[in-house]
Design a protein around this motif. Structure first.
Motif, PDB file in Angstrom:
ATOM      1  N   TRP A  39       6.228 -65.081  55.837  1.00  0.00           N
ATOM      2  CA  TRP A  39       7.411 -65.216  54.990  1.00  0.00           C
ATOM      3  C   TRP A  39       8.084 -66.562  55.222  1.00  0.00           C
ATOM      4  O   TRP A  39       8.104 -67.082  56.339  1.00  0.00           O
ATOM      5  CB  TRP A  39       8.403 -64.102  55.283  1.00  0.00           C
ATOM      6  CG  TRP A  39       8.065 -62.787  54.644  1.00  0.00           C
ATOM      7  CD1 TRP A  39       6.823 -62.247  54.496  1.00  0.00           C
ATOM      8  CD2 TRP A  39       8.973 -61.855  54.080  1.00  0.00           C
ATOM      9  NE1 TRP A  39       6.903 -61.030  53.876  1.00  0.00           N
ATOM     10  CE2 TRP A  39       8.223 -60.763  53.610  1.00  0.00           C
ATOM     11  CE3 TRP A  39      10.351 -61.824  53.941  1.00  0.00           C
ATOM     12  CZ2 TRP A  39       8.800 -59.660  52.999  1.00  0.00           C
ATOM     13  CZ3 TRP A  39      10.921 -60.718  53.339  1.00  0.00           C
ATOM     14  CH2 TRP A  39      10.152 -59.647  52.866  1.00  0.00           C
ATOM     15  N   ASP A  43      11.285 -66.493  50.744  1.00  0.00           N
ATOM     16  CA  ASP A  43      10.917 -65.077  50.710  1.00  0.00           C
ATOM     17  C   ASP A  43      12.048 -64.200  51.241  1.00  0.00           C
ATOM     18  O   ASP A  43      12.282 -63.098  50.729  1.00  0.00           O
ATOM     19  CB  ASP A  43       9.646 -64.828  51.525  1.00  0.00           C
ATOM     20  CG  ASP A  43       8.429 -65.519  50.945  1.00  0.00           C
ATOM     21  OD1 ASP A  43       8.308 -65.594  49.708  1.00  0.00           O
ATOM     22  OD2 ASP A  43       7.599 -65.996  51.745  1.00  0.00           O
ATOM     23  N   VAL A  44      12.736 -64.680  52.262  1.00  0.00           N
ATOM     24  CA  VAL A  44      13.871 -63.925  52.817  1.00  0.00           C
ATOM     25  C   VAL A  44      14.977 -63.816  51.781  1.00  0.00           C
ATOM     26  O   VAL A  44      15.575 -62.745  51.601  1.00  0.00           O
ATOM     27  CB  VAL A  44      14.384 -64.570  54.127  1.00  0.00           C
ATOM     28  CG1 VAL A  44      15.674 -63.915  54.596  1.00  0.00           C
ATOM     29  CG2 VAL A  44      13.310 -64.486  55.220  1.00  0.00           C
ATOM     30  N   HIS A  47      13.993 -61.291  49.247  1.00  0.00           N
ATOM     31  CA  HIS A  47      14.172 -59.977  49.875  1.00  0.00           C
ATOM     32  C   HIS A  47      15.643 -59.550  49.827  1.00  0.00           C
ATOM     33  O   HIS A  47      15.969 -58.438  49.419  1.00  0.00           O
ATOM     34  CB  HIS A  47      13.651 -60.064  51.322  1.00  0.00           C
ATOM     35  CG  HIS A  47      14.053 -58.959  52.209  1.00  0.00           C
ATOM     36  ND1 HIS A  47      13.362 -57.767  52.281  1.00  0.00           N
ATOM     37  CD2 HIS A  47      15.082 -58.863  53.090  1.00  0.00           C
ATOM     38  CE1 HIS A  47      13.949 -56.980  53.171  1.00  0.00           C
ATOM     39  NE2 HIS A  47      14.995 -57.626  53.672  1.00  0.00           N
ATOM     40  N   TRP A  51      17.158 -56.337  47.483  1.00  0.00           N
ATOM     41  CA  TRP A  51      17.898 -55.235  48.107  1.00  0.00           C
ATOM     42  C   TRP A  51      19.369 -55.248  47.709  1.00  0.00           C
ATOM     43  O   TRP A  51      20.008 -54.203  47.594  1.00  0.00           O
ATOM     44  CB  TRP A  51      17.732 -55.268  49.626  1.00  0.00           C
ATOM     45  CG  TRP A  51      16.417 -54.702  50.051  1.00  0.00           C
ATOM     46  CD1 TRP A  51      15.310 -55.395  50.428  1.00  0.00           C
ATOM     47  CD2 TRP A  51      16.051 -53.316  50.103  1.00  0.00           C
ATOM     48  NE1 TRP A  51      14.283 -54.523  50.718  1.00  0.00           N
ATOM     49  CE2 TRP A  51      14.705 -53.241  50.526  1.00  0.00           C
ATOM     50  CE3 TRP A  51      16.728 -52.136  49.838  1.00  0.00           C
ATOM     51  CZ2 TRP A  51      14.039 -52.035  50.688  1.00  0.00           C
ATOM     52  CZ3 TRP A  51      16.060 -50.930  50.009  1.00  0.00           C
ATOM     53  CH2 TRP A  51      14.734 -50.889  50.422  1.00  0.00           C
ATOM     54  N   ASN A  89       9.439 -53.893  50.485  1.00  0.00           N
ATOM     55  CA  ASN A  89       9.338 -55.255  51.029  1.00  0.00           C
ATOM     56  C   ASN A  89       7.989 -55.890  50.711  1.00  0.00           C
ATOM     57  O   ASN A  89       7.924 -57.082  50.397  1.00  0.00           O
ATOM     58  CB  ASN A  89       9.608 -55.244  52.530  1.00  0.00           C
ATOM     59  CG  ASN A  89      11.051 -54.934  52.839  1.00  0.00           C
ATOM     60  OD1 ASN A  89      11.946 -55.155  52.025  1.00  0.00           O
ATOM     61  ND2 ASN A  89      11.296 -54.404  54.028  1.00  0.00           N
ATOM     62  N   ASP A  90       6.929 -55.097  50.769  1.00  0.00           N
ATOM     63  CA  ASP A  90       5.601 -55.608  50.396  1.00  0.00           C
ATOM     64  C   ASP A  90       5.579 -56.020  48.925  1.00  0.00           C
ATOM     65  O   ASP A  90       5.037 -57.069  48.572  1.00  0.00           O
ATOM     66  CB  ASP A  90       4.518 -54.561  50.670  1.00  0.00           C
ATOM     67  CG  ASP A  90       4.309 -54.299  52.148  1.00  0.00           C
ATOM     68  OD1 ASP A  90       4.756 -55.113  52.985  1.00  0.00           O
ATOM     69  OD2 ASP A  90       3.705 -53.251  52.479  1.00  0.00           O
ATOM     70  N   ILE A  92       8.192 -56.860  47.065  1.00  0.00           N
ATOM     71  CA  ILE A  92       9.039 -58.046  46.893  1.00  0.00           C
ATOM     72  C   ILE A  92       8.244 -59.305  47.226  1.00  0.00           C
ATOM     73  O   ILE A  92       8.231 -60.272  46.463  1.00  0.00           O
ATOM     74  CB  ILE A  92      10.306 -57.966  47.784  1.00  0.00           C
ATOM     75  CG1 ILE A  92      11.222 -56.847  47.312  1.00  0.00           C
ATOM     76  CG2 ILE A  92      11.046 -59.299  47.797  1.00  0.00           C
ATOM     77  CD1 ILE A  92      12.337 -56.500  48.300  1.00  0.00           C
ATOM     78  N   HIS A  93       7.590 -59.277  48.377  1.00  0.00           N
ATOM     79  CA  HIS A  93       6.847 -60.469  48.803  1.00  0.00           C
ATOM     80  C   HIS A  93       5.736 -60.813  47.816  1.00  0.00           C
ATOM     81  O   HIS A  93       5.570 -61.971  47.429  1.00  0.00           O
ATOM     82  CB  HIS A  93       6.293 -60.277  50.217  1.00  0.00           C
ATOM     83  CG  HIS A  93       5.701 -61.524  50.768  1.00  0.00           C
ATOM     84  ND1 HIS A  93       4.343 -61.692  50.906  1.00  0.00           N
ATOM     85  CD2 HIS A  93       6.262 -62.674  51.193  1.00  0.00           C
ATOM     86  CE1 HIS A  93       4.093 -62.886  51.400  1.00  0.00           C
ATOM     87  NE2 HIS A  93       5.245 -63.515  51.578  1.00  0.00           N
ATOM     88  N   GLN A  97       6.710 -64.322  45.750  1.00  0.00           N
ATOM     89  CA  GLN A  97       6.278 -65.444  46.586  1.00  0.00           C
ATOM     90  C   GLN A  97       5.979 -66.703  45.787  1.00  0.00           C
ATOM     91  O   GLN A  97       6.092 -67.817  46.300  1.00  0.00           O
ATOM     92  CB  GLN A  97       5.100 -65.055  47.471  1.00  0.00           C
ATOM     93  CG  GLN A  97       3.823 -64.758  46.742  1.00  0.00           C
ATOM     94  CD  GLN A  97       2.735 -64.329  47.703  1.00  0.00           C
ATOM     95  OE1 GLN A  97       2.875 -64.420  48.915  1.00  0.00           O
ATOM     96  NE2 GLN A  97       1.638 -63.855  47.161  1.00  0.00           N
ATOM     97  N   HIS A 155      19.361 -61.238  58.966  1.00  0.00           N
ATOM     98  CA  HIS A 155      18.381 -62.257  58.562  1.00  0.00           C
ATOM     99  C   HIS A 155      18.885 -63.666  58.844  1.00  0.00           C
ATOM    100  O   HIS A 155      18.100 -64.542  59.204  1.00  0.00           O
ATOM    101  CB  HIS A 155      17.995 -62.083  57.098  1.00  0.00           C
ATOM    102  CG  HIS A 155      17.083 -60.920  56.866  1.00  0.00           C
ATOM    103  ND1 HIS A 155      15.766 -60.904  57.276  1.00  0.00           N
ATOM    104  CD2 HIS A 155      17.292 -59.715  56.276  1.00  0.00           C
ATOM    105  CE1 HIS A 155      15.206 -59.764  56.945  1.00  0.00           C
ATOM    106  NE2 HIS A 155      16.112 -59.012  56.337  1.00  0.00           N
TER     107      HIS A 155
END
Length: 170
Positions: A39, A43-44, A47, A51, A89-90, A92-93, A97, A155
């Motif tokens: 990530w 990516d963060v 994320h 959310w 999360n998977d 989202i990435h 990305q 984060h």
């Protein structure tokens, strides 16, 4: 100062800290993987933005005194349930990305501001009442906002620590 003002002030503070940190990084630093993770800072932010949409749905529902309209995520199960965050999360990435940094930052920023503005309109008594909204299962809207703060802070702290340890590699 009442509790609502404290919560909103904390959210504005963490938002400002994120903005300052993001402004201090180049796009290359933002898009580079945070090894050993795959990530990146981008990516963060994706994320956090995705959310954040659940928090915003809850805030809007509380403000309008209705059931929340959650984002339509193509993952099975309850995202708030045990292990439910991992598939989200998977997704989202995998989905974001390749999105542009500028668009992701703009979406996250706009969403954060919408969350602040929405929460500001909720009366404090409703914000603090854990029995006010059955769909929160005993939690209050204050808990939702504090959770959003904690998520962003977690984060942010992790990223700051990574940057301290790896600054020479950037």
């Amino acid at each position: 100062m009442n509790m609502k003002h404290h919560i909103l002030a904390a959210l504005r503070e963490v938002f400002g800290q994120w903005e300052d940190l993001l402004d201090s990084l180049s796009e290359a630093q933002i898009t580079a993987p945070l090894a050993p993770s795959e990530w990146s800072v981008k990516d963060v932010i994706a994320h956090l933005w995705i959310w954040q949409q659940r928090s915003l749905a809850r805030s809007e529902a509380a403000r309008l005194d209705r059931e929340p309209v959650y984002p339509d995520w193509p993952v099975a199960g309850d995202p708030d349930g045990e292990g439910g965050a991992d598939p989200v999360n998977d997704w989202i990435h995998a989905t974001y990305q390749d999105a542009s940094w500028a668009s992701l930052r703009q979406e996250w920023r706009a969403g954060f501001i919408r969350l602040l503005n929405s929460a500001k309109q909720i009366p404090e008594r409703d914000l603090l009442d854990g029995s006010r909204h059955a769909w929160l299962n005993g939690y209050s809207m204050a808990d939702v906002l504090i959770g959003s703060y904690d998520h962003h802070k977690e984060h942010l702290d992790g990223l700051r620590e990574w940057l301290r340890e790896h600054r020479q590699e950037l």
